[in-house]
Scaffold this motif. Structure first.
Motif, PDB file in Angstrom:
ATOM      1  N   PRO A   1      -8.469 -14.143   0.618  1.00  0.00           N
ATOM      2  CA  PRO A   1      -9.032 -15.482   0.493  1.00  0.00           C
ATOM      3  C   PRO A   1      -8.343 -16.260  -0.629  1.00  0.00           C
ATOM      4  O   PRO A   1      -7.781 -15.671  -1.551  1.00  0.00           O
ATOM      5  N   ALA A   2      -8.398 -17.582  -0.532  1.00  0.00           N
ATOM      6  CA  ALA A   2      -7.811 -18.435  -1.571  1.00  0.00           C
ATOM      7  C   ALA A   2      -8.399 -18.060  -2.920  1.00  0.00           C
ATOM      8  O   ALA A   2      -9.587 -17.753  -3.033  1.00  0.00           O
ATOM      9  N   LYS A   3      -7.575 -18.043  -3.911  1.00  0.00           N
ATOM     10  CA  LYS A   3      -7.935 -17.754  -5.297  1.00  0.00           C
ATOM     11  C   LYS A   3      -8.280 -16.287  -5.552  1.00  0.00           C
ATOM     12  O   LYS A   3      -8.671 -15.934  -6.654  1.00  0.00           O
ATOM     13  N   ALA A   4      -8.182 -15.439  -4.541  1.00  0.00           N
ATOM     14  CA  ALA A   4      -8.419 -14.005  -4.765  1.00  0.00           C
ATOM     15  C   ALA A   4      -7.203 -13.428  -5.487  1.00  0.00           C
ATOM     16  O   ALA A   4      -6.065 -13.775  -5.176  1.00  0.00           O
ATOM     17  N   VAL A   5      -7.450 -12.568  -6.419  1.00  0.00           N
ATOM     18  CA  VAL A   5      -6.382 -11.991  -7.228  1.00  0.00           C
ATOM     19  C   VAL A   5      -6.112 -10.565  -6.770  1.00  0.00           C
ATOM     20  O   VAL A   5      -7.040  -9.755  -6.666  1.00  0.00           O
ATOM     21  N   CYS A   6      -4.850 -10.270  -6.486  1.00  0.00           N
ATOM     22  CA  CYS A   6      -4.485  -8.897  -6.131  1.00  0.00           C
ATOM     23  C   CYS A   6      -4.415  -8.056  -7.398  1.00  0.00           C
ATOM     24  O   CYS A   6      -3.755  -8.435  -8.368  1.00  0.00           O
TER      25      CYS A   6
ATOM     26  N   MET B   1       0.847  -1.178   0.000  1.00  0.00           N
ATOM     27  CA  MET B   1       0.000   0.000   0.000  1.00  0.00           C
ATOM     28  C   MET B   1       0.893   1.242   0.000  1.00  0.00           C
ATOM     29  O   MET B   1       1.821   1.335   0.791  1.00  0.00           O
ATOM     30  N   GLU B   2       0.580   2.150  -0.882  1.00  0.00           N
ATOM     31  CA  GLU B   2       1.331   3.401  -0.957  1.00  0.00           C
ATOM     32  C   GLU B   2       1.159   4.182   0.354  1.00  0.00           C
ATOM     33  O   GLU B   2       0.083   4.155   0.955  1.00  0.00           O
ATOM     34  N   PRO B   3       2.201   4.893   0.810  1.00  0.00           N
ATOM     35  CA  PRO B   3       2.091   5.666   2.051  1.00  0.00           C
ATOM     36  C   PRO B   3       0.927   6.666   2.047  1.00  0.00           C
ATOM     37  O   PRO B   3       0.245   6.819   3.062  1.00  0.00           O
ATOM     38  N   ALA B   4       0.690   7.323   0.929  1.00  0.00           N
ATOM     39  CA  ALA B   4      -0.425   8.291   0.865  1.00  0.00           C
ATOM     40  C   ALA B   4      -1.766   7.592   1.057  1.00  0.00           C
ATOM     41  O   ALA B   4      -2.680   8.128   1.682  1.00  0.00           O
TER      42      ALA B   4
ATOM     43  N   TRP C   1      -9.075  10.190  -1.159  1.00  0.00           N
ATOM     44  CA  TRP C   1      -8.770   8.841  -0.667  1.00  0.00           C
ATOM     45  C   TRP C   1      -8.616   7.887  -1.857  1.00  0.00           C
ATOM     46  O   TRP C   1      -7.644   7.141  -1.954  1.00  0.00           O
ATOM     47  N   TRP C   2      -9.584   7.929  -2.783  1.00  0.00           N
ATOM     48  CA  TRP C   2      -9.531   7.058  -3.957  1.00  0.00           C
ATOM     49  C   TRP C   2      -8.310   7.377  -4.823  1.00  0.00           C
ATOM     50  O   TRP C   2      -7.617   6.458  -5.268  1.00  0.00           O
ATOM     51  N   GLU C   3      -8.052   8.646  -5.058  1.00  0.00           N
ATOM     52  CA  GLU C   3      -6.893   9.048  -5.870  1.00  0.00           C
ATOM     53  C   GLU C   3      -5.589   8.531  -5.259  1.00  0.00           C
ATOM     54  O   GLU C   3      -4.720   8.043  -5.972  1.00  0.00           O
ATOM     55  N   ASP C   4      -5.473   8.635  -3.943  1.00  0.00           N
ATOM     56  CA  ASP C   4      -4.240   8.211  -3.277  1.00  0.00           C
ATOM     57  C   ASP C   4      -4.107   6.688  -3.189  1.00  0.00           C
ATOM     58  O   ASP C   4      -3.012   6.181  -2.956  1.00  0.00           O
ATOM     59  N   CYS C   5      -5.214   5.968  -3.367  1.00  0.00           N
ATOM     60  CA  CYS C   5      -5.174   4.509  -3.246  1.00  0.00           C
ATOM     61  C   CYS C   5      -5.339   3.766  -4.563  1.00  0.00           C
ATOM     62  O   CYS C   5      -5.058   2.567  -4.624  1.00  0.00           O
ATOM     63  N   ARG C   6      -5.750   4.421  -5.601  1.00  0.00           N
ATOM     64  CA  ARG C   6      -6.142   3.710  -6.816  1.00  0.00           C
ATOM     65  C   ARG C   6      -5.045   2.845  -7.427  1.00  0.00           C
ATOM     66  O   ARG C   6      -5.341   1.841  -8.057  1.00  0.00           O
ATOM     67  N   THR C   7      -3.763   3.176  -7.203  1.00  0.00           N
ATOM     68  CA  THR C   7      -2.681   2.363  -7.755  1.00  0.00           C
ATOM     69  C   THR C   7      -2.129   1.353  -6.748  1.00  0.00           C
ATOM     70  O   THR C   7      -1.283   0.539  -7.101  1.00  0.00           O
ATOM     71  N   SER C   8      -2.608   1.392  -5.503  1.00  0.00           N
ATOM     72  CA  SER C   8      -2.230   0.374  -4.521  1.00  0.00           C
ATOM     73  C   SER C   8      -3.004  -0.902  -4.826  1.00  0.00           C
ATOM     74  O   SER C   8      -3.923  -0.893  -5.645  1.00  0.00           O
ATOM     75  N   SER C   9      -2.644  -1.980  -4.162  1.00  0.00           N
ATOM     76  CA  SER C   9      -3.262  -3.279  -4.472  1.00  0.00           C
ATOM     77  C   SER C   9      -4.181  -3.766  -3.374  1.00  0.00           C
ATOM     78  O   SER C   9      -3.963  -3.510  -2.190  1.00  0.00           O
ATOM     79  N   THR C  10      -5.190  -4.518  -3.794  1.00  0.00           N
ATOM     80  CA  THR C  10      -6.104  -5.204  -2.894  1.00  0.00           C
ATOM     81  C   THR C  10      -6.602  -6.453  -3.605  1.00  0.00           C
ATOM     82  O   THR C  10      -6.339  -6.647  -4.796  1.00  0.00           O
TER      83      THR C  10
ATOM     84  N   THR D   1      -5.152  -3.627  -8.697  1.00  0.00           N
ATOM     85  CA  THR D   1      -5.195  -2.249  -8.177  1.00  0.00           C
ATOM     86  C   THR D   1      -6.573  -1.959  -7.572  1.00  0.00           C
ATOM     87  O   THR D   1      -7.577  -2.573  -7.952  1.00  0.00           O
ATOM     88  N   PHE D   2      -6.582  -1.027  -6.661  1.00  0.00           N
ATOM     89  CA  PHE D   2      -7.853  -0.563  -6.112  1.00  0.00           C
ATOM     90  C   PHE D   2      -8.765  -0.105  -7.246  1.00  0.00           C
ATOM     91  O   PHE D   2      -9.966  -0.338  -7.218  1.00  0.00           O
ATOM     92  N   GLU D   3      -8.175   0.562  -8.228  1.00  0.00           N
ATOM     93  CA  GLU D   3      -8.972   1.083  -9.336  1.00  0.00           C
ATOM     94  C   GLU D   3      -9.664  -0.045 -10.105  1.00  0.00           C
ATOM     95  O   GLU D   3     -10.767   0.141 -10.612  1.00  0.00           O
ATOM     96  N   PHE D   4      -9.054  -1.227 -10.174  1.00  0.00           N
ATOM     97  CA  PHE D   4      -9.699  -2.370 -10.821  1.00  0.00           C
ATOM     98  C   PHE D   4     -10.952  -2.771 -10.036  1.00  0.00           C
ATOM     99  O   PHE D   4     -12.014  -2.997 -10.617  1.00  0.00           O
ATOM    100  N   TYR D   5     -10.801  -2.909  -8.721  1.00  0.00           N
ATOM    101  CA  TYR D   5     -11.926  -3.329  -7.887  1.00  0.00           C
ATOM    102  C   TYR D   5     -12.923  -2.207  -7.617  1.00  0.00           C
ATOM    103  O   TYR D   5     -14.103  -2.464  -7.384  1.00  0.00           O
TER     104      TYR D   5
END
Length: 168
Positions: free
Chosen positions: A79-84, A1-4, A51-60, A86-90
């Motif tokens: 969870p098993a089989k969950a794909v990491c 996760m990006e610091p911002a 919040w979204w701008e600062d997180c959109r390139t981080s992963s989840t 970017t936040f922007e993808f999800y």
């Protein structure tokens, strides 16, 4: 996760754990890990956007962080089989992020910071807490029988709103 990005999650935790101004949105729930939650807190649109701008390139790996984690190791893991991805993808939009991340704890407001009609995650405490005015406004609206701004009619229990009424 990006610091911002992480910075916003820390602020979100502080708001959730420490704010005395979320009373109008507290709902009783019957879950094994909590008895109350807040629902549809009107989050100022700028706070959500930032919040979204600062997180959109981080992963989840999930769209709802309230449930579905793998806790078998003692810490939360995807969870098993969950794909990491970017936040922007999800979360393709700020609203999908702010409203979906915590099961609709927040509802993105059309109001801006300083309007007195939306909760601010970020403010200068030396200038006072703008969320006090927001909580008073919604507590009064809810107790007068007004329509709940998030999802329809809301009738809170007196125990949930009494602390706010005492402020008024």
């Amino acid at each position: 996760m990006e610091p911002a990005c992480k910075r916003h999650f820390i602020q979100d935790s502080c708001l959730y754990e420490c704010s005395p101004n979320l009373g109008p949105w507290i709902q009783e729930v019957n879950q094994n890990w909590r008895k109350e939650r807040f629902l549809d807190v009107p989050l100022c649109k700028e706070d959500c956007q930032r919040w979204w701008e600062d997180c959109r390139t981080s992963s989840t790996c999930k769209t709802n962080w309230h449930k579905g984690w793998d806790w078998s190791s003692g810490v939360n893991k995807c969870p098993a089989k969950a794909v990491c991805r970017t936040f922007e993808f999800y979360f393709p939009t700020p609203a999908s992020f702010c409203e979906g991340l915590w099961s609709h704890s927040y509802k993105v407001s059309n109001y801006s910071q300083g309007s007195g009609r939306c909760i601010q995650m970020w403010f200068d405490p030396d200038q006072g807490n703008p969320n006090e005015e927001v909580a008073r406004f919604y507590a009064q609206a809810m107790t007068s029988g007004a329509i709940y701004p998030g999802r329809g009619l809301f009738i809170p229990s007196l125990a949930l709103i009494l602390p706010l009424l005492l402020l008024v």
